[in-house]
Write a protein that holds these residues in place. Sequence first.
Motif, PDB file in Angstrom:
ATOM      1  N   ALA A   1       0.820  -1.203   0.000  1.00 25.34           N
ATOM      2  CA  ALA A   1       0.000   0.000   0.000  1.00 25.34           C
ATOM      3  C   ALA A   1       0.856   1.256   0.000  1.00 25.34           C
ATOM      4  O   ALA A   1       0.572   2.223  -0.724  1.00 25.34           O
ATOM      5  N   LEU A   2       1.919   1.264   0.785  1.00 27.89           N
ATOM      6  CA  LEU A   2       2.808   2.426   0.829  1.00 27.89           C
ATOM      7  C   LEU A   2       3.448   2.677  -0.534  1.00 27.89           C
ATOM      8  O   LEU A   2       3.529   3.816  -1.004  1.00 27.89           O
ATOM      9  N   GLN A   3       3.879   1.620  -1.184  1.00 34.14           N
ATOM     10  CA  GLN A   3       4.531   1.779  -2.484  1.00 34.14           C
ATOM     11  C   GLN A   3       3.548   2.301  -3.521  1.00 34.14           C
ATOM     12  O   GLN A   3       3.878   3.197  -4.314  1.00 34.14           O
ATOM     13  N   LEU A   4       2.336   1.780  -3.541  1.00 26.82           N
ATOM     14  CA  LEU A   4       1.341   2.233  -4.516  1.00 26.82           C
ATOM     15  C   LEU A   4       0.962   3.694  -4.276  1.00 26.82           C
ATOM     16  O   LEU A   4       0.764   4.462  -5.224  1.00 26.82           O
TER      17      LEU A   4
ATOM     18  N   GLN B   1      -9.603   5.175  -6.857  1.00 24.39           N
ATOM     19  CA  GLN B   1      -9.484   4.933  -8.297  1.00 24.39           C
ATOM     20  C   GLN B   1      -8.989   3.524  -8.615  1.00 24.39           C
ATOM     21  O   GLN B   1      -9.245   3.025  -9.719  1.00 24.39           O
ATOM     22  N   LEU B   2      -8.281   2.901  -7.686  1.00 25.52           N
ATOM     23  CA  LEU B   2      -7.715   1.574  -7.932  1.00 25.52           C
ATOM     24  C   LEU B   2      -8.335   0.572  -6.969  1.00 25.52           C
ATOM     25  O   LEU B   2      -8.044   0.600  -5.759  1.00 25.52           O
ATOM     26  N   PRO B   3      -9.210  -0.326  -7.439  1.00 31.84           N
ATOM     27  CA  PRO B   3      -9.873  -1.286  -6.538  1.00 31.84           C
ATOM     28  C   PRO B   3      -8.895  -2.145  -5.742  1.00 31.84           C
ATOM     29  O   PRO B   3      -9.145  -2.440  -4.575  1.00 31.84           O
ATOM     30  N   TYR B   4      -7.785  -2.527  -6.355  1.00 28.70           N
ATOM     31  CA  TYR B   4      -6.821  -3.380  -5.656  1.00 28.70           C
ATOM     32  C   TYR B   4      -6.252  -2.663  -4.444  1.00 28.70           C
ATOM     33  O   TYR B   4      -6.180  -3.217  -3.333  1.00 28.70           O
ATOM     34  N   LEU B   5      -5.875  -1.389  -4.609  1.00 31.80           N
ATOM     35  CA  LEU B   5      -5.333  -0.617  -3.499  1.00 31.80           C
ATOM     36  C   LEU B   5      -6.403  -0.387  -2.437  1.00 31.80           C
ATOM     37  O   LEU B   5      -6.125  -0.471  -1.232  1.00 31.80           O
ATOM     38  N   ALA B   6      -7.630  -0.103  -2.856  1.00 28.97           N
ATOM     39  CA  ALA B   6      -8.714   0.103  -1.894  1.00 28.97           C
ATOM     40  C   ALA B   6      -8.915  -1.120  -1.028  1.00 28.97           C
ATOM     41  O   ALA B   6      -9.078  -1.025   0.195  1.00 28.97           O
TER      42      ALA B   6
ATOM     43  N   GLN C   1     -15.425   3.012  -3.029  1.00 29.89           N
ATOM     44  CA  GLN C   1     -16.086   2.008  -3.848  1.00 29.89           C
ATOM     45  C   GLN C   1     -15.742   2.292  -5.304  1.00 29.89           C
ATOM     46  O   GLN C   1     -16.604   2.642  -6.115  1.00 29.89           O
ATOM     47  N   PRO C   2     -14.458   2.172  -5.633  1.00 29.41           N
ATOM     48  CA  PRO C   2     -14.048   2.515  -7.001  1.00 29.41           C
ATOM     49  C   PRO C   2     -14.570   1.502  -8.015  1.00 29.41           C
ATOM     50  O   PRO C   2     -14.659   0.305  -7.741  1.00 29.41           O
TER      51      PRO C   2
END
Length: 992
Positions: A524-527, A536-541, A840-841
């Motif tokens: 998460a920190l890197q992203l 905007q990014l479901p994976y990061l959310a 809720q991206p």
Amino acid sequence: MSADPSKVPNHSTKDIRTKVEVVAPQVTRFQESPTLGSRNLASAPIITREEFCDLSYPSSVGPNIVKALDEASIRVRFEFFRLASHYQYPLRELDLERVRGFEDYWNLWNYFKNSASLTSVPPPTKIDHRAWEAAGEGSAEVSLRGKLEFNSEGEDPPMRLCLDSLRTGKSCRFLRSHGAHNFVYISVPNIANTAKRETLIVPRFRKWLKEDKTFLGRKWAVMYTKKKDRKPGQFELGAEKKGLLVILYAIENEQGQSMKKPATRSACQASSIDEVVNWFLPLEKNAQLPHCKAYSRLALGLSKSVPTVTFRPSQIREIPDILADGSAESTEFMEEGEELKERFDLSKPEVMNDGCSVLSPAAAQRISKHLGLNGRSPSVYQGRMGCWKGLWAVAKGGSDSDIWIQVTPSQKKFEQHDDDHDDQKRDPFRTTFDVVNFSKPATPAKLSPTLIPILIDRKVAEEDLHCLFRSAIERERDCLLEAAQSPYELYRWLHATSPTPDEVAGDTEGSHLGSMPRFRATVALQLLEQKFLPNQLPYLAKVIQDLMDEYLQQYATHLRPCVGLSTNLFAVADPMGCLRPGEVHLMLSETFFDNQPGYFGSMLFNTNAIISRPPALRASDVQKVRIVVKPELSHLIDVLVFPTKGVFPLAKRLQNGDYDGDTYWVFWDPRLVDRFKNKASPPGLPDPTSLGMTVDERKLSSMTSYANEAKVRPFLHANFDKQSQDHALGLCTKAYEKLVYTTGTLDSEGVEYLANLHDLLVDAPKLGYSYTTKRFFPSLKQMTGLNYKELQTPVLEKIKNGGEIDKALVPRRSATDRLLLDTVQPAVNEVQMRMRNLWQPEAEHDEALCRPFWTARSQSDQRQDREVDQLKERIERLRETWTQGFRQNGKSSNDSFTHIDRCYGEFQNIAPTTDAWSEQQRVDSEISGAPTQWDLLKASTVYRLYPDDAFTFRMAGTELGFLKAWSTGGACTISQSFRNSLKLKRQKGGWT
């Protein structure tokens, strides 16, 4: 969106490294390979059923390679062993000239990377260049480390060695004086965790500890072993110290010669274990020291520390301890009818400053400068110097040039060398003040669940505890909502609350799983650094929401809220004698607050507080005091100062504490403190033999010999056995917790028995006490009338262990149950539901990440179109392999991480099938570190196919981050080592 298979809940991440295979399976060693070293080129011994662990090079390293490596430096041999163990493939022959070239790390790295058949194996973590250079310079800050892991069931030997990558860190006195390259630290897991292993493996392990070993071309002997320490803050009852740390020392070099002392005094290499031990602890001068205690003193030279000021003996002032003066103890906060049990004995008064003393302000300033504190001088330093250990507070007043330090008999742990009394003959390594820790600005702390039954017993209202916990959860909710509003605040929150890789699994910062960092917090920190946003990014959310869920769940599984009006601090004894019994001095550098009106402040004059030393067991382990501010002590900030007047030291009342570095929890929220009533402390601990313990009282003189070469081996070996024994400490603390829960009282003969047993077992190895689990169970039945299996398991313990409970059916047997089930869990669930709706991206494609794919499609080149179509097909097949692998393995399978790395290796191997991509497009980017156009096309294609999938980022996260960062109008490159040095300060105790 598929879940990230690397997800592991925070409460279990400490087990990652034992659950996951991090090296390829052990291959049976070639019988014709040498043992190690150019002097032993005969065939290696065949592994027998008696061998515990094989330390020879992996089977992929042939005898000629071993012979060539004997001419290399220890850092080259160490890293060669690590890389060969990772790849586990036959290696090309080496000549001496090429081995010498391995001093350049890139040559060594590329030798393995470019070897035949290795390209499908994902590379391990690279060594930080600073660590490699420091190791080449002989820096004591780079240590050789590894861990033993279990082989497959039934495989011999039962354990294998996995080396950690070189990295920099704090050193210790032994490493600084005798060379870090002459020591190897090996972490050993709990090998007696089953009855079968205890019977079959433990005897082999004890034998292995006492045998000399051949490893990396040298001969080694075990110098020291001890149970591994708990993590800071890990104070829950039953938090057993698992596993051992084993330290090897090199007793012969690559030519089979004893290590000789150099001509200079800059380093003191010894030729034997005897000289190493005697250099630190003079054997003859300490002949009457109990041998178990003498062994524990070796730990002082192995403590991680920072060397600072070297004192001359004439600057070291030996003064007497402060003794009890018999002043009447305070009874202001005692429960009605309660009487103090301590009695003043004029013939044997208590030491009131056990473990602490003072040093001059000028000395403190110089120490502060060595620590790089930019002129800020802490109030106290925890340190080691010569034969002394403890805390040193800064004295008040004095000139800028007056350098001195005072030491007391209670700080002196053994007799020092005669030379160290002389300014000219002293050994500077032994008279240097080594700093282990120092006082820092206070921060809010957590409330341990072990305190809850004590608080209730001491008249605190249960409803006030419910209010405190609700308040803490509301504060966490507000902080989470604030963090969610900005990627920068979110970044700070992740840094402050997520465990570091070291805390999770003893891994390095650079450890990767596939293309992304191994740990989700680091992902998460890197992203976020690369300008991805959770809305905007479901994976990061999903990654961040999972981390927030687990952070909040700590309240519902561990019941350790961060309370605003509390902190953990060092404590020292009043050097001025101005505090009365029942008073403590405390001044804080920061303002503390709670989200209840009126509860804040940094000046706590005339404030009542309660103090404990975790883990508190007895009701008397928590004491109510009055905080005052004394002008004579106003220079001491962010440290508790306890009185030296009275009959009994306050620290000793708190779980038998002292002042040599213990930290104390202090809490001043009036909602709880006002009602609290003190209970009298017991007069002392019982004789250990009365509880069924055996005591080893042998002196060091009886365990060492001066008539042969093995002077200290019997002494060391006897203590190796004691360190590997089960002392039943974890079982005792579990039984205590269960008995209190079952009986609902802290005031019973059985509870007192277990509390006494616990306090004696804490230092059992050091004091020579032996007490086994076989003795424990009948004693428990005799003292409590209950068998261990009849004791009820607390609801909190069941939940921590992953047990399912029906809250509607669970009886609320204790205040802890009611807090957990009726207040904490509902409040946490409410906050979790609110946090899950933050982002809720929709899975819309990011234009920057799709650009290489669209560019390739827009070229009107049929060959290129076919290449892209084939690329899509190969990625789709790999995605199916990914999915099938997890279906077979299951979410919690030990093979999940191995499967991810295997898929990543296959993804890396996807190469162009035609000449549509020029050599320029496929140029090796190793030097620049930037991805090739083909790499970017692969990443863009996998994202175009699966935009919200963990598969995408585990395969191509690095390249996608590159595309995103450089698409936002500008980015900068930064080395990993420099990035690590810029990390935000971590918040202790929680996010507030």
